[in-house]
Design an enzyme around this catalytic site. Structure first.
Site, PDB file in Angstrom:
ATOM      1  NE  ARG A   8       3.110 -41.305 -15.770  1.00 50.91           N
ATOM      2  CZ  ARG A   8       2.848 -42.357 -15.012  1.00 50.91           C
ATOM      3  NH1 ARG A   8       1.720 -42.386 -14.304  1.00 50.91           N
ATOM      4  NH2 ARG A   8       3.675 -43.388 -14.947  1.00 50.91           N
TER       5      ARG A   8
ATOM      6  CE  LYS B 173      -9.776 -40.188 -16.954  1.00 51.03           C
ATOM      7  NZ  LYS B 173     -10.092 -39.506 -18.239  1.00 51.03           N
TER       8      LYS B 173
ATOM      9  CG  HIS C 105       8.255 -35.125 -15.862  1.00 56.06           C
ATOM     10  ND1 HIS C 105       7.136 -35.942 -15.933  1.00 56.06           N
ATOM     11  CD2 HIS C 105       9.316 -35.974 -15.730  1.00 56.06           C
ATOM     12  CE1 HIS C 105       7.505 -37.210 -15.852  1.00 56.06           C
ATOM     13  NE2 HIS C 105       8.820 -37.258 -15.726  1.00 56.06           N
TER      14      HIS C 105
ATOM     15  NE  ARG D 257       5.935 -39.281 -13.033  1.00 56.99           N
ATOM     16  CZ  ARG D 257       5.149 -40.216 -12.504  1.00 56.99           C
ATOM     17  NH1 ARG D 257       4.246 -39.871 -11.611  1.00 56.99           N
ATOM     18  NH2 ARG D 257       5.264 -41.489 -12.851  1.00 56.99           N
TER      19      ARG D 257
END
Length: 433
Positions: A275, A297, A359, A362
């Site tokens: 992300r 994260k 995105h 991704r």
């Protein structure tokens, strides 16, 4: 001590008997009225009687405040109460509690009519920020902003957020009808932003319903309306991604971006399937060049460990170490890369490719990984997707080495299709000829 008729002069001249801590003088006119004089000279009117076979004593007040006539009248009132079996102390407590309840009700009613959505939004965000990412906090700030502020990288002013028209509405007036009217207006101009706004507003109102101050105002969540959902519609599936034959053009354009940090960020974003904010928050302490791993994260867990593949390692190792952030930006207030979209959009346009979001990179990783027949669970774990199915959730525990085996295959296949080769002898990256 014998009772005597109180007069103003007598009250003034009463003294404490020498050798005693206090002396009590009793009035012959008003039953139960007395004057207490201490050795230090303190004086106060008191009332004393018997109630329920026990001595009851109540302090009336200082003679400098209470005149003799008022003190006698108060003693007479207290005597009338005790003769009826009423304890004046309990009656006073009940009256005080009733007064405080009335004040609290008045304050609650005033709050009910004055507190606005903007007021409670600030309290809500401050209370929840510790549990949110920086990106999520920023989303809450932008969704209700008034607009009209200068932009950092554009002469245009900021636009009002979708909730701006509701910001100054009293919380008590956020009815289902008002929310439905708002949804009808916003759906015509920006349905996607409105859908995000209604989700954030719904969570805020749920928080209010459990808050000790606002629960009396928000008794029902006005966002839970089928009409609102119908008006805003469902989000459309996005299909932007890089096809196999588009990889060469994309890599060539991205590698030519003048800012090496943005260029590296975009390539790593594609090759890890992360992300955008996960990667932007990458610190140097999270990158282990010795054991070839990266600590990211994670949206689902606190963090996830993924392989540091050869090409990505080479790209990261070439970046300047100006601060704690891997993708640093000296001009940004946070010290890290904040907005890579502009450069990416320009590179995509220069390569003659269809519009592609960050995105979408991704999404590209997830799709391109199937060309090398990567098990779906492995690609999902690298990207940080939640495990699907009982077997994935409870039984599969993949070591980093297994992820690395497939991640390197994915990287090698993408680079080969893009015409990018890793020149290990020179330690540099170049376009294959």
């Amino acid at each position: 001590m014998a009772k005597q008729n109180f007069t103003a002069d007598r009250v003034t001249n009463f003294k404490c008997v020498p050798g005693k801590q206090q002396t009590m003088y009793w009035d012959a006119k008003a039953p139960g009225l007395g004057l207490r004089v201490t050795a230090t000279g303190a004086r106060s009117y008191i009332f004393e009687t018997r109630l329920d076979s026990k001595t009851l004593r109540v302090t009336i007040g200082d003679p400098r405040v209470w005149t003799l006539g008022k003190a006698q009248a108060e003693a007479t009132r207290l005597k009338a109460l005790t003769d009826q079996g009423i304890d004046p102390r309990r009656l006073r407590e009940q009256q005080r509690a009733s007064h405080e309840a009335e004040q609290a009700a008045a304050a609650a009613e005033a709050l009910r009519g004055s507190v606005t959505l903007l007021d409670v939004w600030a309290v809500y965000v401050a209370d929840r920020s510790a549990h949110w990412s920086e990106h999520h906090v920023s989303a809450h700030r932008k969704i209700i902003q008034a607009g009209g502020e200068p932009r950092k990288r554009s002469p245009k002013l900021t636009e009002p957020g979708p909730l701006a028209t509701l910001a100054n509405v009293p919380l008590v007036d956020l009815t289902t009808q008002r929310i439905e009217a708002w949804a009808k207006t916003e759906a015509q101009a920006r349905p996607s932003s409105a859908r995000l706004a209604i989700r954030l507003l719904k969570a805020c109102l749920n928080w209010c319903a459990a808050h000790p101050t606002y629960s009396a105002i928000v008794t029902t969540n006005a966002t839970k309306s089928s009409k609102v959902r119908e008006t805003l519609g469902k989000p459309k599936l996005k299909h932007d991604l890089l096809q196999r034959e588009q990889l060469a053009g994309w890599f060539e354009a991205v590698r030519r971006i003048g800012n090496p940090v943005i260029s590296a960020y975009l390539q790593v974003l594609l090759l890890t399937g992360a992300r955008r904010e996960e990667l932007a928050n990458l610190r140097w302490v999270d990158v282990d060049f010795r054991w070839n791993s990266m600590r990211m994260k994670d949206k689902i867990e606190d963090f996830r460990l993924i392989p540091l593949t050869p090409y990505v390692a080479n790209v990261l190792n070439a970046l300047p170490r100006r601060n704690e952030w891997v993708f640093s930006s000296p001009g940004a207030a946070s010290g890290r890369l904040a907005e890579p979209r502009i450069a990416h959009n320009q590179a995509v346009a220069a390569a003659g490719l269809p519009p592609l979001t960050l995105h979408g990179l991704r999404r590209s990783f997830a799709t391109l990984s199937e060309w090398v027949e990567t098990p779906a669970g492995i690609a999902a774990q690298i990207q940080g997707h939640a495990p699907q199915g009982v077997r994935e959730q409870n039984y599969i525990r993949r070591p980093l080495d297994l992820l690395r085996k497939w991640h390197i295959k994915i990287e090698e296949w993408i680079l080969n299709e893009a015409g990018v080769a890793l020149c290990t002898q020179a330690g540099n990256l170049r376009l294959a000829v």
